[in-house]
Design an enzyme around this catalytic site. Structure first.
Site, PDB file in Angstrom:
ATOM      1  N   ARG B 297       0.829  -1.216   0.000  1.00 13.09           N
ATOM      2  CA  ARG B 297       0.000   0.000   0.000  1.00 13.09           C
ATOM      3  C   ARG B 297       0.860   1.262   0.000  1.00 13.09           C
ATOM      4  O   ARG B 297       0.479   2.268  -0.597  1.00 13.09           O
ATOM      5  CB  ARG B 297      -0.991  -0.041   1.168  1.00 13.09           C
ATOM      6  CG  ARG B 297      -2.078  -1.057   0.893  1.00 13.09           C
ATOM      7  CD  ARG B 297      -3.136  -1.198   1.977  1.00 13.09           C
ATOM      8  NE  ARG B 297      -4.208  -2.052   1.460  1.00 13.09           N
ATOM      9  CZ  ARG B 297      -5.201  -2.571   2.190  1.00 13.09           C
ATOM     10  NH1 ARG B 297      -5.258  -2.319   3.497  1.00 13.09           N
ATOM     11  NH2 ARG B 297      -6.125  -3.330   1.633  1.00 13.09           N
ATOM     12  N   HIS B 439      -7.194   0.124  -6.695  1.00 11.31           N
ATOM     13  CA  HIS B 439      -6.518  -1.156  -6.442  1.00 11.31           C
ATOM     14  C   HIS B 439      -5.783  -1.193  -5.096  1.00 11.31           C
ATOM     15  O   HIS B 439      -5.590  -0.170  -4.470  1.00 11.31           O
ATOM     16  CB  HIS B 439      -5.605  -1.568  -7.610  1.00 11.31           C
ATOM     17  CG  HIS B 439      -4.442  -0.660  -7.890  1.00 11.31           C
ATOM     18  ND1 HIS B 439      -3.483  -0.963  -8.824  1.00 11.31           N
ATOM     19  CD2 HIS B 439      -4.080   0.539  -7.381  1.00 11.31           C
ATOM     20  CE1 HIS B 439      -2.592   0.000  -8.866  1.00 11.31           C
ATOM     21  NE2 HIS B 439      -2.924   0.919  -8.003  1.00 11.31           N
ATOM     22  N   GLU B 440      -5.447  -2.388  -4.671  1.00  8.91           N
ATOM     23  CA  GLU B 440      -4.852  -2.618  -3.336  1.00  8.91           C
ATOM     24  C   GLU B 440      -5.745  -2.092  -2.213  1.00  8.91           C
ATOM     25  O   GLU B 440      -5.255  -1.569  -1.208  1.00  8.91           O
ATOM     26  CB  GLU B 440      -3.464  -1.976  -3.214  1.00  8.91           C
ATOM     27  CG  GLU B 440      -2.396  -2.603  -4.093  1.00  8.91           C
ATOM     28  CD  GLU B 440      -1.971  -3.980  -3.636  1.00  8.91           C
ATOM     29  OE1 GLU B 440      -2.299  -4.372  -2.499  1.00  8.91           O
ATOM     30  OE2 GLU B 440      -1.335  -4.678  -4.432  1.00  8.91           O
ATOM     31  N   GLY B 441      -7.053  -2.213  -2.386  1.00  9.14           N
ATOM     32  CA  GLY B 441      -7.989  -1.756  -1.360  1.00  9.14           C
ATOM     33  C   GLY B 441      -8.528  -0.382  -1.690  1.00  9.14           C
ATOM     34  O   GLY B 441      -7.797   0.595  -1.652  1.00  9.14           O
ATOM     35  N   GLN B 446     -10.035   1.533   2.837  1.00  6.05           N
ATOM     36  CA  GLN B 446      -9.023   2.213   3.663  1.00  6.05           C
ATOM     37  C   GLN B 446      -9.688   2.981   4.808  1.00  6.05           C
ATOM     38  O   GLN B 446      -9.170   3.021   5.920  1.00  6.05           O
ATOM     39  CB  GLN B 446      -8.191   3.191   2.815  1.00  6.05           C
ATOM     40  CG  GLN B 446      -7.504   2.569   1.606  1.00  6.05           C
ATOM     41  CD  GLN B 446      -6.577   1.419   1.940  1.00  6.05           C
ATOM     42  OE1 GLN B 446      -5.914   1.425   2.975  1.00  6.05           O
ATOM     43  NE2 GLN B 446      -6.545   0.415   1.086  1.00  6.05           N
TER      44      GLN B 446
END
Lengths: 598, 598
Positions: B297, B439-441, B446
């Site tokens: 992240r 992407h990546e959450g 978050q």
């Protein structure tokens, strides 16, 4: 595929919030009725759906390009133009004697909204043509109108606006295209024009360029700029297009979005003489252009609204269908995933879009109704209406341009990876709309226009009218239940506006023009959000009145309006406090920043 | 063409704000020195400039496509991979005994920043490979590392992370790819993985997929998810790639941006058996993935920073060269037009970009330095460092993703029509970066991670540490001149944070988990802006200390830092008040919104 427009909301705005059904009481619209307007709107939906929405993505993927000197477009564009022409939309608001329907401006904007939502790229050609004809209607001689305007109203010829040059975009005062007088009273034009949408194509028999140029030997600055009618093909005695007028396509621009609209660099007087006719008096070019600017800027704002609206509807449909995750309160991994519309943060993203696009639509149509009031409303109110419209125009142009972009970003966010792909239309809308804060006057120019001109002209009368209209709606809303939060938020916003504007306008002379304007953007943000908050109060009041009698779908619709109004009051309006304080403080951080410190 | 990165600022961040030159005092970095780091950074700049920046636009215009079953990329990608490999960057932070340089994480991130700025699409291949190897280093057996990890560190094979499935993106708990045990202890994998970057190409001899799957008969939900090493080509006894492992490319995704990175839908076990090896224990898959999530992240956040940074530099160069208009105070039409950097609203757009990208860079490198502290810092502080890093991670990921997009919009706005065309790179950066909030959450994830987990874990110790570090820097800055405005703004922000968090955390139980999290986005916005405000205080303090001795360019550089810090304090930080109040109020507007009301 999601619909590109909400028929229900458009009718709510026109016939419930605005009283458009009463327009036929005015003499010019005496032959009309709500049914006539409904028919026109339904026709617009069908033409937009069948002939514009069908090739929006295809045109995006296959940009205009030149083969053997001719601009190639996807075939759907020509078919769309034919359908638009056959529906009579090119001249819809013109006089019946010219073949028009004498449609009110607000209905025309509602009609155009369909095409902006369905395919903003292809909508560019007719909209520029309509704008060109309007300008001619106002300033061209009857003979010029007969030769250059009638073919536009019939949709046989298309039109452009040729203002910018490679070295002069926002700074139109510096254009250098020259017009040399010829013996017969016409002019010979020479120079280059940049960013000309619809500047070259084979969609119409001829193209009429409205060109800003300087008559040789005239004064520097804006006083030397005149307006010219310049056809692509010279016009024969019988009115048909003849030989080339030597307006040469020098290049196509390749943009991030808006790819369906040919965007050109044109050279005038290349390989031969380009002949043009002066419109009105010399030196009046910019004034003439700006006379039409309110309408043009409302058009840009409406285009932004409709792109945002189409994105909202696409992401709403996706959010109802896509199942993913569970509520935090549900820890059972065996329970099914829920449609993402059930997650509060997704509802936030959808509510924000709804608040922006429906608020923007209310604003665009309200401003359009002012154009009607200015032209056909009560004579004694027209001066005030004009000042209010002048004041609102920079907001109507810039607010939806900026906030539809945020709404479209929210649409992508709702759809996640899918929204980021070309399998769905939202990424295209996002690319398309990013142009709107730039063309027809950048956001910076709108801010300067608002703070530096519109808020002070006629002794601040425009602001007075705006405030009194808001106060009146606030008063009226007191009678209705469930609007307390919305009223309170707007009332608070009004106070912030008044004190901030008093502070900055009172210091204008002390600060000097540069520092006075340094935070003009915050004036635009503050007043913009406030005006849209007012639009939401008006919608909420309309919904609150209708809700007690409403059933099923209608009741849900009005509940949605009330919740979106509440959302705007709680999640958006309070943000203006920051801008009010910044504006009032006349902070000099940007003013004092030095080039070499970057 | 503007530079893609500011060497001066990167060194300011590493060696003036952070004390990276002191890292060689730690045993693992004993062979290093500031000169070593400078050499590595210069090498990174040169490789990025020569082999990555050169084909960024070409790769954007020529998406990966399949010919005869093979993915075709523009030739520059393979050349870039070769240069990256020859520079030794694939294994740069690994142990010397593995052929690595034992670079600290913060230096590695600074190295990678060059490639993200120069060509984010091509940087995807090595970064995924590096991430894959890191995960193996942590969890794979020595034998697995020998066979699957060493070729990645050498850059001969590439790696992917295969998490999402067509029906399960954010909701990884619902993945259905199955792993059936085989007699020899390996597993037979079957299922589909979506959005797999670098999932298929001919750039490397083999591709190692790290795949999340469920072992047949295991529990539902996250406890049933395990992690597998799945090569594209099965590995022979001698370690070389052998026959196909039947991981089949089922399709390429067509995105708005990030077009240089192949993005795939992969089918496992199609037309033959796909054999994989379990990593660690069954049921630990998500835990293992999330162990690497902080680094991944931070990487996304840094990528967002660098796209914004490259856009800022491009628009800055344009603003210095493009002349347009005059100051409002100058009414002389004969005077020359000025470079647009002279207009206050353009300076606002540039200062905002500077504040965002340099603030984001400071944050990304600070977080990276925490990764080093966690691994090589003083033993007794590691627990606290870990909690602080956990708390900051959702912010480091999401803040630059969101605000670089706004900065890039500002870059386009500065450049006007030019910025909207493909003649300049900013429209590409704008399309590229729009992926980062997804992407990546996603941003929603978050927000929930921050408010629902990180702010409360270990009894809120992470927040305590963060606040005490900010307080310490505020204290220290009291000694310095010219920072009053910046200190006051941060101190006010801290108060708003504390009272809002106290209010919402105190009501968590009463509200229930769904309403408690409904405004998590405002927690992310509030704490995010505050943390970046802190990063600006640290930069301003560093600049204020250095300014008295600085000359010419250096003095301008430090003045710029002070002015940007002031800009953030006045034009950005006060915006958090709105979020603090919304968060504290636990407003239920989104929570209560009903699907049918939309």
């Amino acid at each position: 595929m999601a619909p590109f427009l909400s028929k229900r909301d458009l009718r709510f705005q026109l016939f419930e919030v605005l009283n458009s059904a009463a327009l036929p009481e005015r003499p010019r619209f005496a032959d009309h009725s709500r049914e006539v307007y409904e028919d026109v709107l339904n026709l617009a939906y069908n033409v937009a759906d069948r002939y514009f929405a069908n090739h929006a993505r295809e045109a995006d993927l296959n940009e205009p390009h030149v083969v053997d000197g001719k601009v190639q477009l996807v075939p759907g564009v020509a078919e769309a133009m034919k359908a638009f022409r056959e529906a009579g939309f090119f001249g819809a608001h013109h006089d019946e004697e010219l073949g028009g329907l004498q449609l009110p401006w607000v209905i025309l904007q509602a009609v155009q909204a369909h095409f902006q939502a369905a395919n903003v790229g292809s909508s560019g050609y007719p909209f520029l043509t309509i704008g060109n004809a309007n300008l001619q209607r106002e300033f061209a001689s009857p003979e010029q109108q007969r030769r250059y305007m009638l073919p536009l109203i019939e949709g046989r010829w298309f039109g452009t606006m040729a203002l910018s040059e490679p070295h002069a975009g926002s700074g139109l005062a510096d254009i250098t295209t020259t017009a040399t007088p010829r013996e017969d009273g016409t002019y010979s034009l020479s120079g280059s024009k940049m960013w000309i949408s619809g500047g070259e194509h084979e969609l119409s028999e001829n193209i009429v360029h409205l060109v800003l140029a300087r008559i040789k030997g005239g004064p520097a600055g804006v006083r030397g700029i005149s307006l010219f009618l310049v056809p692509r093909y010279r016009i024969r005695e019988d009115g048909t297009p003849g030989e080339s007028n030597h307006v040469v396509l020098a290049g196509l621009n390749h943009k991030m979005g808006y790819r369906g609209t040919t965007n050109t660099l044109l050279n005038f007087g290349e390989g031969g003489e380009t002949i043009g006719e002066l419109v009105g008096e010399p030196g009046q070019g910019l004034r003439q252009m700006f006379h039409m600017m309110n309408e043009a800027r409302i058009g840009v704002g409406m285009g932004a609204v409709m792109l945002g609206y189409a994105g909202y509807l696409a992401s709403l449909e996706y959010a109802r269908e896509r199942a993913q995750g569970r509520l935090a309160s549900n820890k059972d991994p065996h329970s099914p995933a829920i449609p993402i519309i059930g997650h509060a943060d997704v509802k936030r993203l959808l509510l924000r879009q709804k608040a922006i696009v429906e608020g923007g639509l209310a604003l665009g149509l309200y401003a359009s109704s002012l154009v009607d009031d200015l032209q056909t409303g009560r004579e004694e109110q027209r001066a005030d209406t004009g000042l209010l419209l002048d004041l609102l125009t920079p907001i109507v142009k810039s607010w939806p341009s900026k906030y539809s972009q945020e709404a479209l970003s929210d649409a992508i966010q709702v759809m996640g990876g899918a929204g980021y792909t070309r399998d769905y239309p939202v990424e295209m809308y996002y690319r398309d709309n990013r142009l709107n804060p730039i063309h027809e006057g950048t956001e910076g120019i709108q801010g300067n226009d608002l703070l530096g001109r519109k808020l002070t002209q006629a002794g601040g009368r425009g602001l007075e009218i705006l405030l009194s209209r808001m106060e009146a709606d606030l008063q009226e809303a007191q009678q209705l239940e469930g609007l307390d939060e919305i009223r309170a938020a707007l009332a608070t916003a009004l106070k912030h506006n008044q004190s901030a504007l008093k502070a900055i306008l009172g210091r204008a002379t002390d600060l000097g023009p540069d520092l006075f304007l340094a935070n003009a953007n915050s004036a635009l943000e503050m007043l913009g959000h406030t005006v849209v908050g007012w639009m939401w109060l008006r919608q909420a009041a309309t919904a609150a009145r209708a809700l007690p009698q409403a059933k099923s779908d209608d009741a849900d619709f009005y509940q949605g309006k009330l919740q979106a109004a509440r959302f705007f009051a709680v999640y958006e309006l309070p943000r203006i406090e920051f801008h009010a304080e910044l504006l009032a403080s006349a902070d000099a951080t940007t003013h004092e920043m030095q080039d070499r410190w970057f």
